[in-house]
Write a protein that holds these residues in place. Structure first.
Motif, PDB file in Angstrom:
ATOM      1  N   GLY A 162       4.371  -1.900   0.677  1.00 26.47           N
ATOM      2  CA  GLY A 162       5.239  -1.002  -0.059  1.00 26.47           C
ATOM      3  C   GLY A 162       4.533   0.307  -0.357  1.00 26.47           C
ATOM      4  N   LYS A 163       5.086   1.063  -1.288  1.00 30.35           N
ATOM      5  CA  LYS A 163       4.528   2.366  -1.634  1.00 30.35           C
ATOM      6  C   LYS A 163       4.709   2.629  -3.125  1.00 30.35           C
ATOM      7  CE  LYS A 163       5.201   7.327  -0.920  1.00 30.35           C
ATOM      8  NZ  LYS A 163       6.049   8.360  -0.278  1.00 30.35           N
ATOM      9  N   PRO A 164       3.622   2.604  -3.891  1.00 34.05           N
ATOM     10  CA  PRO A 164       3.729   2.932  -5.315  1.00 34.05           C
ATOM     11  C   PRO A 164       4.256   4.351  -5.516  1.00 34.05           C
ATOM     12  CG  PRO A 164       1.621   1.894  -4.840  1.00 34.05           C
ATOM     13  CD  PRO A 164       2.258   2.195  -3.518  1.00 34.05           C
ATOM     14  N   THR A 165       5.037   4.529  -6.543  1.00 39.50           N
ATOM     15  CA  THR A 165       5.581   5.847  -6.845  1.00 39.50           C
ATOM     16  C   THR A 165       4.514   6.716  -7.506  1.00 39.50           C
ATOM     17  OG1 THR A 165       6.313   5.203  -9.052  1.00 39.50           O
ATOM     18  CG2 THR A 165       7.840   4.795  -7.218  1.00 39.50           C
ATOM     19  N   ALA A 166       4.787   8.010  -7.556  1.00 43.16           N
ATOM     20  CA  ALA A 166       3.869   8.929  -8.233  1.00 43.16           C
ATOM     21  C   ALA A 166       3.718   8.539  -9.701  1.00 43.16           C
ATOM     22  CB  ALA A 166       4.377  10.362  -8.104  1.00 43.16           C
ATOM     23  N   ALA A 167       4.817   8.081 -10.308  1.00 42.73           N
ATOM     24  CA  ALA A 167       4.763   7.672 -11.718  1.00 42.73           C
ATOM     25  C   ALA A 167       3.868   6.447 -11.896  1.00 42.73           C
ATOM     26  CB  ALA A 167       6.172   7.375 -12.221  1.00 42.73           C
ATOM     27  N   GLU A 168       3.910   5.519 -10.942  1.00 42.37           N
ATOM     28  CA  GLU A 168       3.079   4.316 -11.038  1.00 42.37           C
ATOM     29  C   GLU A 168       1.599   4.652 -10.845  1.00 42.37           C
ATOM     30  OE1 GLU A 168       6.076   0.755  -9.604  1.00 42.37           O
ATOM     31  OE2 GLU A 168       5.250   2.118  -8.086  1.00 42.37           O
ATOM     32  N   GLU A 173      -3.751   5.781 -13.761  1.00 40.43           N
ATOM     33  CA  GLU A 173      -4.760   6.701 -14.289  1.00 40.43           C
ATOM     34  C   GLU A 173      -4.775   6.707 -15.818  1.00 40.43           C
ATOM     35  OE1 GLU A 173      -4.816   9.869 -10.544  1.00 40.43           O
ATOM     36  OE2 GLU A 173      -3.773  10.385 -12.400  1.00 40.43           O
ATOM     37  N   LYS A 174      -3.604   6.543 -16.424  1.00 39.58           N
ATOM     38  CA  LYS A 174      -3.538   6.487 -17.888  1.00 39.58           C
ATOM     39  C   LYS A 174      -4.058   5.152 -18.404  1.00 39.58           C
ATOM     40  CE  LYS A 174       0.419   9.625 -18.182  1.00 39.58           C
ATOM     41  NZ  LYS A 174       1.875   9.726 -18.479  1.00 39.58           N
ATOM     42  N   ALA A 195      -5.985   7.909  -8.814  1.00 44.22           N
ATOM     43  CA  ALA A 195      -5.211   7.053  -7.914  1.00 44.22           C
ATOM     44  C   ALA A 195      -4.230   7.942  -7.161  1.00 44.22           C
ATOM     45  CB  ALA A 195      -4.474   5.972  -8.698  1.00 44.22           C
ATOM     46  N   ILE A 196      -4.435   8.078  -5.848  1.00 44.05           N
ATOM     47  CA  ILE A 196      -3.593   8.967  -5.050  1.00 44.05           C
ATOM     48  C   ILE A 196      -3.147   8.266  -3.774  1.00 44.05           C
ATOM     49  CG2 ILE A 196      -4.700  11.057  -5.938  1.00 44.05           C
ATOM     50  CD1 ILE A 196      -6.231  11.225  -3.260  1.00 44.05           C
ATOM     51  N   LEU A 197      -2.070   8.757  -3.196  1.00 44.00           N
ATOM     52  CA  LEU A 197      -1.604   8.273  -1.905  1.00 44.00           C
ATOM     53  C   LEU A 197      -2.435   8.934  -0.814  1.00 44.00           C
ATOM     54  CD1 LEU A 197       0.588   6.677  -0.291  1.00 44.00           C
ATOM     55  CD2 LEU A 197       1.906   8.822  -0.268  1.00 44.00           C
ATOM     56  N   HIS A 198      -3.049   8.111   0.055  1.00 46.63           N
ATOM     57  CA  HIS A 198      -3.876   8.653   1.131  1.00 46.63           C
ATOM     58  C   HIS A 198      -3.080   8.806   2.421  1.00 46.63           C
ATOM     59  CE1 HIS A 198      -6.851   8.348   4.476  1.00 46.63           C
ATOM     60  NE2 HIS A 198      -7.504   9.207   3.715  1.00 46.63           N
ATOM     61  N   SER A 199      -2.320   7.771   2.783  1.00 49.94           N
ATOM     62  CA  SER A 199      -1.474   7.824   3.977  1.00 49.94           C
ATOM     63  C   SER A 199      -0.412   6.741   3.844  1.00 49.94           C
ATOM     64  CB  SER A 199      -2.299   7.616   5.255  1.00 49.94           C
ATOM     65  OG  SER A 199      -2.939   6.352   5.241  1.00 49.94           O
ATOM     66  N   ASN A 204       3.965  -0.134   4.585  1.00 52.72           N
ATOM     67  CA  ASN A 204       2.807  -0.171   3.688  1.00 52.72           C
ATOM     68  C   ASN A 204       2.179   1.208   3.608  1.00 52.72           C
ATOM     69  OD1 ASN A 204       0.635  -0.016   5.860  1.00 52.72           O
ATOM     70  ND2 ASN A 204       1.725  -1.879   6.489  1.00 52.72           N
ATOM     71  N   CYS A 205       1.190   1.332   2.758  1.00 52.84           N
ATOM     72  CA  CYS A 205       0.501   2.611   2.609  1.00 52.84           C
ATOM     73  C   CYS A 205      -0.954   2.366   2.241  1.00 52.84           C
ATOM     74  CB  CYS A 205       1.183   3.470   1.541  1.00 52.84           C
ATOM     75  SG  CYS A 205       0.951   2.854  -0.140  1.00 52.84           S
ATOM     76  N   TRP A 206      -1.743   3.422   2.350  1.00 49.81           N
ATOM     77  CA  TRP A 206      -3.140   3.400   1.918  1.00 49.81           C
ATOM     78  C   TRP A 206      -3.277   4.284   0.684  1.00 49.81           C
ATOM     79  CZ3 TRP A 206      -7.321   0.634   3.661  1.00 49.81           C
ATOM     80  CH2 TRP A 206      -7.164  -0.056   4.870  1.00 49.81           C
ATOM     81  N   LEU A 207      -3.905   3.736  -0.343  1.00 52.86           N
ATOM     82  CA  LEU A 207      -4.215   4.489  -1.550  1.00 52.86           C
ATOM     83  C   LEU A 207      -5.706   4.790  -1.585  1.00 52.86           C
ATOM     84  CD1 LEU A 207      -2.279   2.301  -4.165  1.00 52.86           C
ATOM     85  CD2 LEU A 207      -1.408   4.285  -2.890  1.00 52.86           C
TER      86      LEU A 207
END
Length: 256
Positions: A162-168, A173-174, A195-199, A204-207
Motif C-alpha cells: 500500500g501507500k501511507p498518506t502524507a498525513a500518516e 514524525e509527530k 518519514a518520507i515517500l521514496h518511490s 506497494n511503495c518504498w519509504l
C-alpha cells in the motif's frame, strides 16, 4: 596487531574505578559476560591478588592477569557489514540459525588469512527479517556513545504494502503510542525523525525513515499500528557510515 600494555601504579587513582570484568571487556579481551565468568571461576589476578567478584574495583592503569597472562588493550578496530535477511544478530543461537558472528568470522578469514580475529561485537542489532548496515567494533566506549547519543541517526529504506498518506507520514514524525508487544507491558511512545515517500509502484511503495532511537522493532510496530505491512526493511546509514556498495554478507573496515 598493535598492543599497549596497562601497568599498575604503586598507588591506584582514587577516581574512575569500574568493575574488573568491565575493565577486562573494555580492553577487548572478551565480552563482559565472559569476563564475569572468568572472574568468578578464579582465573583473574588484580594488582597481584586473586579476585572472585566481577564488580571488584579496577582502574584503567591496573595490571590484570588472566591465567597468568597480562590483559592488554587491543588495537581498536571498526567494521561495517551488509547483514542479509535471515541472519540473527547474536553471538550464538539456540535454534542453530546462522548468526552475524558466524558470517563475520567467515568474511574476516577471507580478508585476513591466518590472522586471529579480534574480540568484536555488533553495535545494536537488526532483527532476523531486516537487512543492511550493521557496525562492529571492540571499542566498547565508542559503541556506547554511538548507541546512546540521539544525534547518531539511523536511516532505513522500507518497502510496505500500500501507500501511507502524507498525513500518516506526518503522524509518524509527530509520534504516537504503540501497543505493547507482550500482554502486560505498557504502551510505548515512538516517533520518526523523518518519514518520507521514496518511490512507489502499483501495489506497494518504498519509504525512507530516519530514527534517533533504537526501540525494539520500532518501524514495523509503527507501520503496523497504521495498518501497513512491512515487506522489506533495510538500514542504509548509521551516523556518517553508509551501506555503499557492500554486497549482502560482505564486511569492510571503516575509520572513525
Amino acid at each position: 596487531m598493535t598492543l599497549m600494555a596497562f601497568r599498575s601504579s604503586n598507588k591506584p587513582p582514587k577516581q574512575g574505578a569500574h568493575g574488573v570484568a568491565r575493565v577486562i571487556s573494555k580492553r577487548g579481551y572478551c565480552s563482559r559476560s565472559q569476563a564475569e565468568k572468568l572472574v568468578r571461576e578464579g582465573h583473574v589476578i588484580l594488582r597481584g591478588k586473586p579476585v572472585h567478584d566481577p564488580e571488584s574495583p579496577a582502574y584503567e592503569n591496573d595490571e590484570i592477569l588472566v591465567d597468568g597472562v597480562p590483559v592488554t588493550a587491543s588495537e581498536f578496530v571498526y567494521f561495517a557489514m551488509n547483514k542479509p535477511r535471515g541472519i540473527v544478530t547474536t553471538a550464538s543461537d539456540e535454534k542453530g540459525r546462522k548468526t552475524v558472528m558466524d558470517l563475520f568470522r567467515e568474511e574476516f578469514a577471507k580478508m585476513y588469512p591466518g590472522k586471529p580475529m579480534p574480540h568484536i561485537a555488533p553495535i545494536g542489532r537488526l532483527d532476523a527479517a531486516s537487512e543492511g548496515l550493521l557496525l562492529f567494533t571492540n571499542d566498547t566506549a565508542w559503541a556506547d556513545r554511538v548507541l546512546t547519543d540521539a544525534t547518531h541517526l539511523k536511516i532505513y529504506r522500507v518497502q510496505v504494502k500500500g501507500k501511507p498518506t502524507a498525513a500518516e507520514l506526518s503522524q509518524m514524525e509527530k509520534g504516537f503510542s504503540v501497543p505493547p508487544r507482550v500482554f502486560g507491558e505498557s504502551e510505548e511512545f515512538m516517533h520518526a525523525e523523518r518519514a518520507i515517500l521514496h518511490s512507489e509502484g502499483d501495489r506497494n511503495c518504498w519509504l525512507e525513515i530516519t530514527l534517533s532511537e533504537g526501540k525494539n522493532r520500532e518501524i514495523r510496530r509503527m507501520l503496523a499500528h497504521l495498518g501497513y505491512e512491512v515487506m522489506r526493511l533495510m538500514r542504509i546509514q548509521f551516523d556518517k557510515y553508509t551501506l555503499g556498495d557492500l554486497k549482502p554478507g560482505e564486511i569492510r573496515r571503516i575509520q572513525v
